[in-house]
Design an enzyme around this catalytic site. Sequence first.
Site, PDB file in Angstrom:
ATOM      1  N   GLU A 206      -8.876   8.873   6.448  1.00  0.00           N
ATOM      2  CA  GLU A 206      -9.568   7.471   5.758  1.00  0.00           C
ATOM      3  C   GLU A 206     -10.554   7.509   4.216  1.00  0.00           C
ATOM      4  OE1 GLU A 206      -7.009   4.869   7.438  1.00  0.00           O
ATOM      5  OE2 GLU A 206      -6.777   6.157   8.053  1.00  0.00           O
TER       6      GLU A 206
ATOM      7  N   GLU B 116       0.901  -0.975   0.069  1.00  0.00           N
ATOM      8  CA  GLU B 116       0.521   0.234  -0.068  1.00  0.00           C
ATOM      9  C   GLU B 116       0.549   0.931  -0.246  1.00  0.00           C
ATOM     10  OE1 GLU B 116      -2.697   0.528   3.156  1.00  0.00           O
ATOM     11  OE2 GLU B 116      -3.478  -1.424   2.799  1.00  0.00           O
TER      12      GLU B 116
ATOM     13  N   GLU C  44     -14.131   5.347   0.361  1.00  0.00           N
ATOM     14  CA  GLU C  44     -14.854   4.065   0.831  1.00  0.00           C
ATOM     15  C   GLU C  44     -15.067   5.150   2.468  1.00  0.00           C
ATOM     16  OE1 GLU C  44     -12.699   0.528   1.093  1.00  0.00           O
ATOM     17  OE2 GLU C  44     -10.899   1.423   0.145  1.00  0.00           O
TER      18      GLU C  44
ATOM     19  N   LYS D 264     -14.986   3.548   6.330  1.00  0.00           N
ATOM     20  CA  LYS D 264     -13.886   4.099   6.782  1.00  0.00           C
ATOM     21  C   LYS D 264     -14.043   4.433   8.130  1.00  0.00           C
ATOM     22  CE  LYS D 264      -9.641   2.052   4.862  1.00  0.00           C
ATOM     23  NZ  LYS D 264      -8.398   2.687   5.806  1.00  0.00           N
TER      24      LYS D 264
END
Length: 465
Positions: A330, A265, A321, A324
Site C-alpha cells: 500500500e 486507478e 505514501e 497508507k
Amino acid sequence: MAIPFSSLLLAFYFLSLTSAKISTLVGINYGQLGNNLPPPPDSVDLIKSLNAQIVKIYDVNPQILKSLNNSDIKVSVMVPNDLIINISSNQNLADHWVRTNILPFYPQIKIRYLLVGNEIISSTGNQTWISLVPAMRRIKRSLKTYGIHKVKVGTSSAMDVLQSSFPPSNGTFRADISDRVMKPMLQFLNRTKSFFFLDVYPFFPWASDPVNIKLDYALFESKNITYSDPGSGLTYTNLFDQMVDSVIFAMKRLGYPDIRIFIAETGWPNGGDYDQIGANIHNAAVYNRNIVKRVTAKPPVGTPARPGWVLPTIIFSLYNENQKPGLGTERHFGLLYPNRSAVYEMDLSGKTPEADFKPLPAAETNEPYKGKIWCMVSRGANKSEVAGALAWACLQGNKTCEPIQKGGPCYEPDSLIRHASFAFSSYWAQFRKVGGTCYFNGLATQTIKDPNYGKCKFPSVTLQG
C-alpha cells in the site's frame, strides 16, 4: 432498414473525432497520505514532468487546485465518503459543497470529473451504499444550478462490486448491491453520459494465485499465453482485459451495454513486505509502461468485448505514501519517492521508446520468500505511540506478552523498543492468517534479521514458499 453507406461513414467520422479527443487521456492519482511529501506547487511541476494529462485527487484540496491554475491538466476531484449520506438528503448541503469547493476554481482550473466517494462498497456501510446515487443526483443538480456543464459526475468502484468475474462473460454484480445500488447508478451514468469509474489492479489476483495466473499474463508481457472465454468466444492475452470485460458484461446484464469505462486507478507496487510476492521496481515499471502504451495506442485498442473503444486511464500513484495503512505494498505504488526522485523512469504520454529508458533492476521478489520473518519497531518510531501500541498488542490473543513480563525470559533488558518488538511479532504471528498486519499505524516493519537472544525467542511468521 438498411443504413446508407454515407451515413455509416459519417457516424464513423464522428466516433473517430470523439476517440481522438480522449484517446491519449492518461494521468496520475495524487494521493496525500504521507507526512514527507513535497508541497503542491512542486508536486504539480512533477506531474507536468511526467506528461500527465489528468490528475485525480481524493478531496478538493485548495492548495493543489490553486497550483493547477491555468494549466492544461484536467482535474478529477472527490466528495469524501463521510458526506455522502448527508448530501443525499439535502440539496442545500449539495449546493453549499459545490459553491464552496468547485465554484471558486472553475473554469480557470479544468475540473472535468467529480467523483462522489471512493470505493464506497469496499470501505463504508450499506447506509452509505443506498445514499450514493441520490447524492450523485444532488451534486449533478448543484453543478447545473451554478452553470457548470463540463463536469462528469460518477464514483469509483473496486472489483469487489462483482459477485462473479470469471470467465469475463459471467461478470455479475453482487446480489446485495445489484438492484439497490448498481442499477440506479448505471441509469444515472447513462442519462448523464458519464463514465463507470473502475479501479483495476491485476497485481492482486495474480499475487493470490501466482501458480495458475502467469506473471507475464498480468504484466502484458505474454507472447503465447491466451485465455478463451467459453461463454463469449473472446480470446484474452492479459489479465487487465479480463477484469475490465467482466465489469462490461455485468453492466450488460443489467441492461446497460454501452456505458463507457474510465480506469480511475491502476498500477503495480514497486515494493512491499517480505511475505508479498512480485512487488518490485522491475514489475511496476513493466506494468505501468505497458498499460500506458496500450491505452495511448492509435487507433485505440479497447478490450476484446469492446475493440477500438477509448479507455481513459489514471495511474496510481504519484508518490510512495508512508501513511497508507495495511500491507507494505500500500505504501509502494508511487512513480516517485517523496524526495522527488523517480522510482523508475516513466512517460505518461507513452511516446518514449522503451530503449530510451535506463535498464531496470532485476525482479528479485517474483518467487515467494522462504524462511522466518519478524515484526519489529520501526527505526525512529514515536516512543509514546509505541508504548500505546505495546499495551494494545498485549491485550490481544493468547498470552501474547507473557515472556516480556517481569521474570519472563524476554523481560531483560527492560527496554520499551525490545518489549514492543516482541509484542508486535507475537501479535502478528497469531493473527496474520486472519488479516493481522505488521503495521501498527506505521510503527512496525518486517525484518528477516533474527532478533532472538539467550533464552528469549521471538515468535515469527515462517513462510514455506
